[in-house]
Design an enzyme around this catalytic site. Structure first.
Site, PDB file in Angstrom:
ATOM      1  N   GLY A  22       0.814  -1.204   0.000  1.00 45.92           N
ATOM      2  CA  GLY A  22       0.000   0.000   0.000  1.00 45.92           C
ATOM      3  C   GLY A  22       0.844   1.248   0.000  1.00 45.92           C
ATOM      4  CD  GLU A  49       4.600  -3.552  -4.174  1.00 40.40           C
ATOM      5  OE1 GLU A  49       4.983  -2.365  -4.345  1.00 40.40           O
ATOM      6  OE2 GLU A  49       3.572  -4.018  -4.645  1.00 40.40           O
ATOM      7  CB  CYS A  83       3.053  -0.248  -6.956  1.00 40.69           C
ATOM      8  SG  CYS A  83       3.250  -2.018  -7.273  1.00 40.69           S
TER       9      CYS A  83
END
Length: 492
Positions: free
Chosen positions: A238, A260, A294
């Site tokens: 997140g 991550e 991401c």
């Protein structure tokens, strides 16, 4: 309540907690709503889990972990194979769920399901890879045995953007390494990031209590998920702000943490690149799933001599992307996850324009639909150059020499992914080695994940590596047992 065994699997079949092998309602008294980000329709409501429910989930996992670890490795492998079969046989229903809950197109949903089946197949190999070693000792008549052991219980907090895969990756690999797991999905993706996984493993034959799913929000449980004494490790995917807090709380409680986090990834186009390939890859790298990945390319860096030709092709392709209903076959860009995110993106763009950025493409914000925006004349102090823009907004910059591309790419707190395009592979490799990032791809997109390759970031993009042997290492520890077969002489 959950409808177990319904003929067609739907979101409304999966609206309960899954604790100790039982489906049950949360006891907090708080109701969570599951909303379609495109239509605004309420898909289902969920009684949220309380701290007591969370405690029950962790206790169930702690009780079940020993039996799971001791189960025959081939029997454990078969459960993952059953899970793959279940996912494939319910592919159409899962695609519908991803469209409804996440706003993902069929293209995105099928891509995500492919990643899920790949990681399940890799996790299926883990029970047969829990090997140890016998090693020599400087002490006579002594044998050293090293055993690979599961950590015990792993807590997983998953995000909203690729919830099915980004939940399944840590869950399946932690289970494959012999751990029990408690999963808390993001409150916007309670099913595809949470209860769907419970259903899959329940049907696959996973013993009760080995996987537990608690559907709740932070306002209800606070730091309880991380602070609980049972889990040995916490996996969080997140934002950086929340990730930093998770790491702090986990550290105070002496828990291993895998993070991550975000990215401000650079996509570098050198003057000898195949322009058509570079344009296709750059557009895919930014606008897939509305830029809510991401690994998406926030910054496209183009060498000075080819800037006009690249920009013309790039802008034309961006302007051709269809924005709208994720259920429509020709839609490329669907809704962002909620109106708050859309509003934040609109404000980010406007502040850049006010500061002097120039729009090559200027998209409008319509509810949760954010049309593509391409900005140039962006200075390094502007917010859009420094933050992770989790949406269909991108910065196009120009650079002179190769070392300038590296310098600009590294001028970021993040270091997750990236790409370099060139027909000179050695040149591309030199640049790739010097960009400070956990992953970077030559003549490809910045969005890439493979089940046996180390995945993770550097700098503020997190720490730890998942996939393949790296997941096995992260979710196990080596135990040393020595045997003295002679008469050890002690100094006193």
């Amino acid at each position: 309540m959950t409808i177990i065994g319904a003929p067609a699997l739907t979101i409304t079949d999966l609206t309960a907690q899954f604790i100790g092998g039982r489906w049950r309602e949360g006891s907090s008294g708080t109701e969570l709503l599951n909303t379609d980000p495109f239509s605004g329709e309420v898909l289902a409501s969920y009684p949220a889990a309380s701290l007591d429910d969370l405690d029950a989930a962790y206790r169930a996992a702690d009780e079940a972990r020993r039996g799971w670890r001791e189960m025959n490795a081939y029997e454990r492998r078969a459960i993952f194979e059953n899970a793959v079969t279940y996912v494939e046989s319910h592919r159409d229903e899962i695609v519908t769920m991803i469209r409804q809950e996440v706003g993902g197109t069929a293209l995105k949903a099928n891509f995500e399901i492919g990643l899920v089946t790949d990681i399940l197949k890799e996790a299926a190999t883990f029970p047969l890879r829990m090997e140890g070693k016998i090693m020599p000792s400087p002490i006579p008549d002594r044998e050293n045995y090293l055993f690979r052991e599961p950590l015990g219980v792993v807590g997983v907090i998953s995000p909203f953007n690729f919830p099915f895969f980004l939940s399944m990756k840590p869950v399946a690999t932690a289970l494959g390494a012999g751990n029990a797991v408690v999963l808390k999905p993001h409150e916007d993706t309670l099913v595809t990031g949470g209860t769907l996984l419970a259903k899959i493993f329940e049907e696959a034959g996973l013993p009760a209590g080995v996987l537990n799913v608690v559907v709740t929000d932070i306002s209800t449980i606070g730091d309880g998920f991380v602070e609980h004494p049972v889990p040995r490790a916490i996996v969080f995917t997140g934002s950086n702000a929340v990730g930093a807090h998770v790491a702090e709380v986990a550290g105070r409680n002496l828990k291993k943490v895998l993070l991550e986090l975000g990215g401000n990834n650079a996509f570098i186009v050198l003057d000898d690149a195949d322009l058509d390939l570079a344009v296709d890859a750059a557009v895919f790298s930014r606008f897939t799933h509305q830029g809510q990945i991401c690994m998406s390319a926030n910054r496209v860096l183009v060498q000075k001599g080819i800037r006009p030709a690249f920009e013309e092709k790039y802008v034309a392709k961006v302007e051709s992307l269809t924005v709208g209903d994720p259920g429509a076959q020709d839609t490329i860009i669907g809704p962002v996850i909620n109106e708050r995110q859309a509003t934040n993106l609109g404000g980010l763009v406007q502040r850049a324009l006010d500061a002097g950025a120039r729009p090559l493409v200027k998209g409008e914000v319509d509810g949760t639909l954010v049309h593509p925006t391409v900005l140039t004349d962006v200075t390094r102090d502007m917010e859009v150059a420094r933050v992770e823009m989790f949406g269909p907004v991108v910065v196009l910059e120009e650079f002179d020499a190769d070392e300038d591309a590296v310098r600009i790419a590294n001028d970021s707190d993040f270091g997750l992914s990236g790409a370099v395009h060139t027909t000179d592979i050695e040149r591309g490799m030199r640049i790739a080695r010097n960009v400070e990032t956990g992953m970077i791809h030559i003549n490809d997109a910045s969005i890439h994940d493979e089940p046996i390759i180390a995945f993770g970031g550097s700098k503020q993009s997190g720490f730890g590596r998942l996939n393949g042997q790296w997941s096995l290492d992260e979710f196990t520890e080596m135990k040393w047992i020595s045997v003295n077969r002679g008469r050890r002489r002690f100094p006193y």
